[in-house]
Write an enzyme that holds these catalytic residues in place. Structure first.
Site, PDB file in Angstrom:
ATOM      1  N   LYS A 253      10.886  17.446  36.553  1.00 36.12           N
ATOM      2  CA  LYS A 253       9.794  18.347  36.155  1.00 36.12           C
ATOM      3  C   LYS A 253       8.985  17.678  35.054  1.00 36.12           C
ATOM      4  O   LYS A 253       9.518  17.399  33.974  1.00 36.12           O
ATOM      5  CB  LYS A 253      10.370  19.678  35.656  1.00 36.12           C
ATOM      6  CG  LYS A 253       9.333  20.563  34.924  1.00 36.12           C
ATOM      7  CD  LYS A 253       9.947  21.875  34.392  1.00 36.12           C
ATOM      8  CE  LYS A 253       8.942  22.644  33.526  1.00 36.12           C
ATOM      9  NZ  LYS A 253       9.485  23.903  32.974  1.00 36.12           N
ATOM     10  N   ASP A 258       3.171  23.166  28.555  1.00 34.43           N
ATOM     11  CA  ASP A 258       3.381  24.470  29.184  1.00 34.43           C
ATOM     12  C   ASP A 258       2.928  25.574  28.241  1.00 34.43           C
ATOM     13  O   ASP A 258       3.672  26.003  27.364  1.00 34.43           O
ATOM     14  CB  ASP A 258       4.866  24.639  29.545  1.00 34.43           C
ATOM     15  CG  ASP A 258       5.149  25.975  30.221  1.00 34.43           C
ATOM     16  OD1 ASP A 258       4.176  26.652  30.640  1.00 34.43           O
ATOM     17  OD2 ASP A 258       6.345  26.329  30.341  1.00 34.43           O
ATOM     18  N   LYS A 265       2.357  32.101  26.672  1.00 37.96           N
ATOM     19  CA  LYS A 265       3.490  32.157  25.747  1.00 37.96           C
ATOM     20  C   LYS A 265       3.002  32.610  24.377  1.00 37.96           C
ATOM     21  O   LYS A 265       1.845  32.405  24.028  1.00 37.96           O
ATOM     22  CB  LYS A 265       4.100  30.758  25.593  1.00 37.96           C
ATOM     23  CG  LYS A 265       4.908  30.277  26.783  1.00 37.96           C
ATOM     24  CD  LYS A 265       5.514  28.910  26.494  1.00 37.96           C
ATOM     25  CE  LYS A 265       6.313  28.379  27.672  1.00 37.96           C
ATOM     26  NZ  LYS A 265       7.498  29.181  28.005  1.00 37.96           N
ATOM     27  N   ASP A 276       7.986  19.650  27.689  1.00 38.98           N
ATOM     28  CA  ASP A 276       8.344  20.286  28.961  1.00 38.98           C
ATOM     29  C   ASP A 276       8.260  19.299  30.132  1.00 38.98           C
ATOM     30  O   ASP A 276       8.449  19.675  31.284  1.00 38.98           O
ATOM     31  CB  ASP A 276       7.440  21.504  29.200  1.00 38.98           C
ATOM     32  CG  ASP A 276       8.103  22.564  30.050  1.00 38.98           C
ATOM     33  OD1 ASP A 276       9.346  22.558  30.145  1.00 38.98           O
ATOM     34  OD2 ASP A 276       7.378  23.380  30.645  1.00 38.98           O
ATOM     35  N   ASP A 335       4.344  31.581  33.931  1.00 36.44           N
ATOM     36  CA  ASP A 335       5.164  30.778  33.019  1.00 36.44           C
ATOM     37  C   ASP A 335       6.455  30.281  33.688  1.00 36.44           C
ATOM     38  O   ASP A 335       7.155  29.443  33.130  1.00 36.44           O
ATOM     39  CB  ASP A 335       5.485  31.602  31.763  1.00 36.44           C
ATOM     40  CG  ASP A 335       5.993  30.744  30.607  1.00 36.44           C
ATOM     41  OD1 ASP A 335       5.873  29.506  30.695  1.00 36.44           O
ATOM     42  OD2 ASP A 335       6.486  31.327  29.625  1.00 36.44           O
ATOM     43  N   GLU A 337       6.789  28.113  35.917  1.00 34.98           N
ATOM     44  CA  GLU A 337       6.020  27.112  36.655  1.00 34.98           C
ATOM     45  C   GLU A 337       6.829  25.882  37.060  1.00 34.98           C
ATOM     46  O   GLU A 337       6.497  25.215  38.033  1.00 34.98           O
ATOM     47  CB  GLU A 337       4.803  26.687  35.823  1.00 34.98           C
ATOM     48  CG  GLU A 337       5.033  25.561  34.809  1.00 34.98           C
ATOM     49  CD  GLU A 337       6.041  25.908  33.710  1.00 34.98           C
ATOM     50  OE1 GLU A 337       6.298  27.107  33.477  1.00 34.98           O
ATOM     51  OE2 GLU A 337       6.596  24.982  33.099  1.00 34.98           O
ATOM     52  N   ARG A 339       9.758  25.543  38.390  1.00 31.44           N
ATOM     53  CA  ARG A 339      10.353  25.661  39.725  1.00 31.44           C
ATOM     54  C   ARG A 339       9.305  25.478  40.814  1.00 31.44           C
ATOM     55  O   ARG A 339       9.607  25.000  41.917  1.00 31.44           O
ATOM     56  CB  ARG A 339      11.079  27.012  39.840  1.00 31.44           C
ATOM     57  CG  ARG A 339      10.189  28.212  39.728  1.00 31.44           C
ATOM     58  CD  ARG A 339      10.957  29.495  39.402  1.00 31.44           C
ATOM     59  NE  ARG A 339      11.377  29.541  38.003  1.00 31.44           N
ATOM     60  CZ  ARG A 339      12.110  30.521  37.468  1.00 31.44           C
ATOM     61  NH1 ARG A 339      12.515  31.540  38.219  1.00 31.44           N
ATOM     62  NH2 ARG A 339      12.443  30.486  36.196  1.00 31.44           N
TER      63      ARG A 339
HETATM   64  N1  BES Z   1       9.433  25.353  30.013  1.00 27.46           N
HETATM   65  C1  BES Z   1       9.937  26.686  30.011  1.00 27.46           C
HETATM   66  C2  BES Z   1      11.422  26.763  29.651  1.00 27.46           C
HETATM   67  C3  BES Z   1      11.756  26.408  28.235  1.00 27.46           C
HETATM   68  C4  BES Z   1      11.764  27.376  27.277  1.00 27.46           C
HETATM   69  C5  BES Z   1      12.142  25.137  27.898  1.00 27.46           C
HETATM   70  C6  BES Z   1      12.109  27.085  25.963  1.00 27.46           C
HETATM   71  C7  BES Z   1      12.492  24.815  26.603  1.00 27.46           C
HETATM   72  C8  BES Z   1      12.477  25.790  25.629  1.00 27.46           C
HETATM   73  C9  BES Z   1       9.750  27.305  31.387  1.00 27.46           C
HETATM   74  O1  BES Z   1       8.635  26.879  32.078  1.00 27.46           O
HETATM   75  C10 BES Z   1       9.595  28.773  31.169  1.00 27.46           C
HETATM   76  O2  BES Z   1       8.636  29.154  30.574  1.00 27.46           O
HETATM   77  N2  BES Z   1      10.563  29.535  31.652  1.00 27.46           N
HETATM   78  C11 BES Z   1      10.545  30.948  31.470  1.00 27.46           C
HETATM   79  C12 BES Z   1      10.920  31.587  32.795  1.00 27.46           C
HETATM   80  C13 BES Z   1      10.677  33.050  32.844  1.00 27.46           C
HETATM   81  C14 BES Z   1       9.188  33.330  32.816  1.00 27.46           C
HETATM   82  C15 BES Z   1      11.300  33.590  34.113  1.00 27.46           C
HETATM   83  C16 BES Z   1      11.544  31.295  30.388  1.00 27.46           C
HETATM   84  O3  BES Z   1      12.571  30.628  30.285  1.00 27.46           O
HETATM   85  O4  BES Z   1      11.255  32.194  29.599  1.00 27.46           O
HETATM   86 ZN    ZN Z   2       7.936  25.018  31.609  1.00 27.29          ZN
HETATM   87 MN    MN Z   3       6.906  28.013  31.572  1.00 29.53          MN
END
Ligand code: BES
Ligand code: ZN
Ligand code: MN
Length: 487
Positions: A253, A258, A265, A276, A335, A337, A339
């Site tokens: 990824k 992000d 966010k 990210d 968010d 994204e 996946r």
């Molecule tokens: N890049 C983030 C995950 C992340 C969060 C990595 C904090 C490192 C530190 C990912 O794209 C994301 O935003 N995931 C969301 C998923 C949710 C919207 C289902 C998350 O983990 O909140």
């Molecule tokens: Zn992300």
């Molecule tokens: Mn995200």
């Protein structure tokens, strides 16, 4: 940092590091140094809390009776109990103690039983610093240590170190990429950096949005559609194995920033989302390591490089996209994204290369940090063999992993009435439903997902790295490949 090897004897200048076992009288060259300095070492030990425990160091500056300008005592614990990774951490501890000490060179006396090559790897790993944007740092704050020599009786240490050095170069490449801010490292410049691997004999191919649209990668492209930077898919091929052997594959990824997109966010901490792209950074560093040490294996790596931005053209919650696999996805949260990027990157990898195995790495979920903190990455696989192999490689390199479950009941949580699936499963089991989503794009090729959101970056100094990008995963996967797919 310059790393070298020399014959086992007390140096005449610079600093010297002496390895000391816990609760044992000073022995060998350390005992000699103690008597030449009129007992300064034993005196310093009894005047402090240094008892030779693993991880302890004691710095004795300007000792009388020896020409060296300082002596660093380094605690080992019990030498006989130490594995390779422990020795790596001993080497790193020497550098951590002396990096800004005023000394420019140190000789580590690697007496019987000490693993000089592992210590050298650790010393080099711990010397990394990302300071290219610090133009006004005073000289007095800059590192002074420039050279570490390992004094050893072993004849082939230098030769054995060469492949380890190649792996560290891979780790450094990953740390460089992860540390770069997102105005410098975006999908286009990231793809350019990957081009540097051609010098090592890696074939590199980069697809742009037009080619990806022709392949039907609506899932990946939707994520990047709010960014002014063109999304890219970079493909790396290393053919070090037998001609015609199916490759192993790694998929990363690479979200260069992000923001969350329209599902924006919160502002606090958002700067962390420059890393990210850590999954892609790890995969690229791994390719550098494998090519650098001329690994005898066929490997392909694919990274999806996109920037997730809110914009008039950005993807909306409620949008439905069609992935390269033909499966449709309702975007309920822009968010989630990572996946979406991996869905097309995974499908493309198995479709084009028919790999033996597919391992993906991603900073996929915040939930994995809630589950495992910053100690272990989460692994998700149906394949017992891969799980066992990765767990072992994790213990051997310090890049630890912990297995979490997959199950059809979790898979159901991403079913949806509007499309073949939705891109979020709800708050419960957030890391697992994300993994179940990826699984739908693997076409049943043996696969493992590694969620590295907790391990890519560290807010504190670690044994092998300063605060910042850790390079987690390069040494893990280098070992996984070496132990299970080479020779
Ligand atoms: N890049 C983030 C995950 C992340 C969060 C990595 C904090 C490192 C530190 C990912 O794209 C994301 O935003 N995931 C969301 C998923 C949710 C919207 C289902 C998350 O983990 O909140
Ligand atoms: Zn992300
Ligand atoms: Mn995200």
């Amino acid at each position: 940092m310059q790393i070298s090897f020399a014959a086992l004897e007390m140096p005449v200048s610079g600093a010297v590091a002496l390895l000391v076992e816990k609760d044992k009288p000073l022995a060998g060259l350390a005992a000699e140094a103690d008597s030449k300095t009129g007992g300064a070492l034993s005196k310093a030990m009894s005047a402090s809390r240094f008892d030779g425990s693993a991880g302890q160091t004691l710095d004795i500056v300007a000792p009388n009776g020896l020409s060296v300008d300082r002596i660093l005592l380094v605690g080992l614990g019990t030498a006989a109990d130490k594995n390779t990774q422990d020795w790596t951490e001993v080497g790193a501890a020497v550098v951590a103690a002396l990096l800004g000490s005023g000394s420019a060179a140190v000789t580590v006396l690697a007496e019987a039983g000490a693993d000089a090559v592992a210590m050298a790897e650790g010393a080099l790993l711990r010397s990394y610093r990302f300071d290219k944007y610090r133009t006004k740092e005073p000289e007095s704050k800059k590192p002074t240590l420039k050279a570490v020599t390992f004094a050893t009786d072993s004849k082939d240490a230098e030769k054995a170190f060469a492949p380890r050095k190649a792996v560290v170069d891979g780790v450094f490449f990953t740390r460089d990429l992860v540390s770069e801010p997102a105005n410098i490292l975006h999908p286009e410049s990231f793809a350019d950096r990957i081009g540097e691997l051609k010098d090592l004999g890696v074939e590199v191919e980069v697809l742009g949005e037009k080619e990806m649209a022709e392949l039907g990668m609506g899932s990946l492209l939707g994520v990047g559609q709010g960014s002014i930077r063109e999304s890219k898919l970079a493909i790396m091929v290393w053919n070090g194995g037998n001609k015609g052997d199916a490759p192993i594959s790694f998929v990363g990824k690479g979200v260069t920033f992000d923001t969350g997109g329209i599902s924006l966010k919160p502002g606090e901490g958002m700067e962390q989302m420059k890393w990210d792209m850590g999954g892609a950074g790890t995969v690229v560093g791994l390719m550098k390591a494998l090519a650098g040490r001329k690994a005898k294996v066929n490997v392909v790596a694919v990274v999806g490089l996109v920037e997730n931005m809110p914009d008039g053209n950005a993807q909306r919650p409620g949008d439905v996209v069609t992935s390269m696999s033909g499966q449709t996805i309702e975007i309920l949260n822009t968010d989630a994204e990572g996946r979406l990027v991996l869905a097309d990157a995974l499908w493309y990898t198995q479709d084009r290369f028919k790999p033996k195995t597919m391992i993906d790495l991603a900073t996929l979920t915040g939930a994995i940090i809630i589950t495992l903190g910053h100690e272990h990455a989460g692994i998700f696989t149906d394949n017992e063999e891969i799980a066992t192999q990765l767990s072992k490689a994790g213990l051997d390199t310090g890049d630890k992993v912990w297995r979490l479950p997959l199950h059809k009941n979790y898979d159901k949580m991403i079913d949806c009435p509007t499309a073949d699936m939705k891109n979020i499963g709800g708050r419960a089991a957030g890391s697992i439903t994300a993994a179940q989503f990826l699984r739908r794009f693997t076409n049943d090729v043996p696969w493992c997902h590694i969620d590295i959101a907790g391990t890519v970056w560290s807010e504190k100094d670690l044994p092998l790295s300063e605060k910042g990008g850790t390079g987690y995963g390069v040494r893990l996967l280098d070992r996984f490949v070496a132990d299970n797919y080479e020779g």
